[in-house]
Design a protein around this motif. Structure first.
Motif, PDB file in Angstrom:
ATOM      1  N   ILE A  59       9.246  -3.993   5.385  1.00  0.00           N
ATOM      2  CA  ILE A  59       8.599  -3.059   4.451  1.00  0.00           C
ATOM      3  C   ILE A  59       9.691  -2.249   3.761  1.00  0.00           C
ATOM      4  O   ILE A  59      10.587  -1.735   4.412  1.00  0.00           O
ATOM      5  N   THR A  60       9.593  -2.130   2.446  1.00  0.00           N
ATOM      6  CA  THR A  60      10.643  -1.427   1.698  1.00  0.00           C
ATOM      7  C   THR A  60      10.130  -0.194   0.954  1.00  0.00           C
ATOM      8  O   THR A  60      10.922   0.506   0.334  1.00  0.00           O
ATOM      9  N   THR A  61       8.840   0.089   1.012  1.00  0.00           N
ATOM     10  CA  THR A  61       8.286   1.214   0.259  1.00  0.00           C
ATOM     11  C   THR A  61       8.955   2.537   0.648  1.00  0.00           C
ATOM     12  O   THR A  61       9.410   2.703   1.778  1.00  0.00           O
ATOM     13  N   GLY A  72     -12.769  -1.892   8.494  1.00  0.00           N
ATOM     14  CA  GLY A  72     -13.791  -0.947   8.060  1.00  0.00           C
ATOM     15  C   GLY A  72     -13.504   0.502   8.405  1.00  0.00           C
ATOM     16  O   GLY A  72     -14.324   1.377   8.164  1.00  0.00           O
ATOM     17  N   ILE A  73     -12.335   0.791   8.982  1.00  0.00           N
ATOM     18  CA  ILE A  73     -11.996   2.161   9.367  1.00  0.00           C
ATOM     19  C   ILE A  73     -10.764   2.603   8.584  1.00  0.00           C
ATOM     20  O   ILE A  73      -9.737   1.939   8.594  1.00  0.00           O
ATOM     21  N   ASN A  74     -10.878   3.762   7.892  1.00  0.00           N
ATOM     22  CA  ASN A  74      -9.735   4.315   7.173  1.00  0.00           C
ATOM     23  C   ASN A  74      -8.837   5.033   8.171  1.00  0.00           C
ATOM     24  O   ASN A  74      -9.290   5.904   8.911  1.00  0.00           O
ATOM     25  N   GLU A  75      -7.566   4.665   8.180  1.00  0.00           N
ATOM     26  CA  GLU A  75      -6.619   5.247   9.119  1.00  0.00           C
ATOM     27  C   GLU A  75      -5.410   5.777   8.378  1.00  0.00           C
ATOM     28  O   GLU A  75      -4.946   5.166   7.425  1.00  0.00           O
ATOM     29  N   SER A  76      -4.890   6.920   8.847  1.00  0.00           N
ATOM     30  CA  SER A  76      -3.603   7.399   8.356  1.00  0.00           C
ATOM     31  C   SER A  76      -2.527   6.660   9.118  1.00  0.00           C
ATOM     32  O   SER A  76      -2.600   6.515  10.335  1.00  0.00           O
ATOM     33  N   VAL A  77      -1.541   6.185   8.386  1.00  0.00           N
ATOM     34  CA  VAL A  77      -0.500   5.369   8.992  1.00  0.00           C
ATOM     35  C   VAL A  77       0.870   5.975   8.685  1.00  0.00           C
ATOM     36  O   VAL A  77       1.159   6.323   7.540  1.00  0.00           O
ATOM     37  N   ASP A  78       1.682   6.104   9.728  1.00  0.00           N
ATOM     38  CA  ASP A  78       3.060   6.554   9.576  1.00  0.00           C
ATOM     39  C   ASP A  78       3.899   5.344   9.182  1.00  0.00           C
ATOM     40  O   ASP A  78       4.167   4.465   9.996  1.00  0.00           O
ATOM     41  N   VAL A  79       4.293   5.279   7.921  1.00  0.00           N
ATOM     42  CA  VAL A  79       5.017   4.126   7.402  1.00  0.00           C
ATOM     43  C   VAL A  79       6.391   4.003   8.044  1.00  0.00           C
ATOM     44  O   VAL A  79       6.876   2.899   8.295  1.00  0.00           O
ATOM     45  N   GLU A  80       7.015   5.129   8.377  1.00  0.00           N
ATOM     46  CA  GLU A  80       8.337   5.081   9.010  1.00  0.00           C
ATOM     47  C   GLU A  80       8.286   4.315  10.327  1.00  0.00           C
ATOM     48  O   GLU A  80       9.209   3.573  10.661  1.00  0.00           O
ATOM     49  N   GLU A  81       7.196   4.473  11.082  1.00  0.00           N
ATOM     50  CA  GLU A  81       7.048   3.732  12.337  1.00  0.00           C
ATOM     51  C   GLU A  81       6.988   2.224  12.063  1.00  0.00           C
ATOM     52  O   GLU A  81       7.561   1.414  12.785  1.00  0.00           O
ATOM     53  N   LEU A  82       6.277   1.838  10.993  1.00  0.00           N
ATOM     54  CA  LEU A  82       6.128   0.420  10.662  1.00  0.00           C
ATOM     55  C   LEU A  82       7.427  -0.198  10.142  1.00  0.00           C
ATOM     56  O   LEU A  82       7.623  -1.404  10.240  1.00  0.00           O
ATOM     57  N   LYS A  83       8.317   0.629   9.622  1.00  0.00           N
ATOM     58  CA  LYS A  83       9.584   0.113   9.098  1.00  0.00           C
ATOM     59  C   LYS A  83      10.513  -0.385  10.205  1.00  0.00           C
ATOM     60  O   LYS A  83      11.515  -1.018   9.923  1.00  0.00           O
ATOM     61  N   ARG A  84      10.173  -0.099  11.463  1.00  0.00           N
ATOM     62  CA  ARG A  84      10.964  -0.621  12.584  1.00  0.00           C
ATOM     63  C   ARG A  84      10.746  -2.125  12.764  1.00  0.00           C
ATOM     64  O   ARG A  84      11.535  -2.801  13.403  1.00  0.00           O
TER      65      ARG A  84
END
Length: 199
Positions: A59-61, A72-84
């Protein structure tokens, strides 16, 4: 503690969103051959996707957090965690090992078939495997896989091609199924559509 499956689903949701945009702005797919000596083949498409994914494997965003609708569930996501996470390997069917096939079979509730692509994802500590289907069409609708082989939440990269250009849409297999359900040889094969997935 969140399940690894949920974290990987979040990663892939954002990763494939970015990948779709990159594929649609890159003209490399326009050069892929879809026929070889009178036969339709997706071997060239698999090799192209393998190379493209390995070149664009994370992920580069610059966005720090976002909301994603997962199941079907809206979730807040920490993008920094996903960049690992990053995609470390991409295997096509001819490269799958016996151990990889056994791992895929354990995750499937449907009849086993080789995936078009198998992604090996890592966060530097753990490894995860996800299968991806590749579909291509010149028009819109094509016959899908038989109902015994379908994994509804498997990711699919759907390519629409014509003589001018190529477009890509990526999502879950279930989201490309149209309302038509032909029954050839008494085995239902839900029709799938590029536009259905894109919408």
């Amino acid at each position: 503690m969140e399940s690894n499956e949920l974290i990987i689903e979040r990663f892939l949701s954002l990763y494939f969103f970015e990948l779709e945009r990159k594929l649609n702005s890159d003209k490399g797919l326009d050069e892929v051959k879809f026929q070889s000596e009178e036969a339709n083949t997706d071997e060239f498409l698999k090799l192209f996707m393998k190379s493209f994914i390995l070149t664009n494997n994370s992920i580069t965003t610059q966005i720090k957090s976002l909301k994603i609708n997962i199941n079907g569930i809206n979730e807040s996501v920490d993008v920094e965690e996903l960049k690992r996470f990053r995609i470390e390997e991409v295997s096509i069917p001819s490269e799958l090992t016996k151990a990889q096939k056994e791992e895929i079979a354990k995750k499937k509730t449907s009849v086993y078939t080789n995936p078009d692509l198998l992604l090996k994802i890592t966060n530097g500590i753990d490894e995860f495997f996800e299968s991806v289907e590749l579909k291509s069409t010149k028009d819109n609708n094509i016959p899908g896989s038989s109902i015994q082989q379908v994994s509804p939440l498997e990711w699919v990269i759907f390519v629409k091609r014509n003589y001018k250009d190529t477009e890509v849409s990526i999502g879950h297999y279930i989201n490309c199924i149209t309302e038509k359900l032909p029954f050839p040889d008494r085995s239902p094969r839900p029709q799938i559509g590029y536009k259905t997935l894109k919408e």
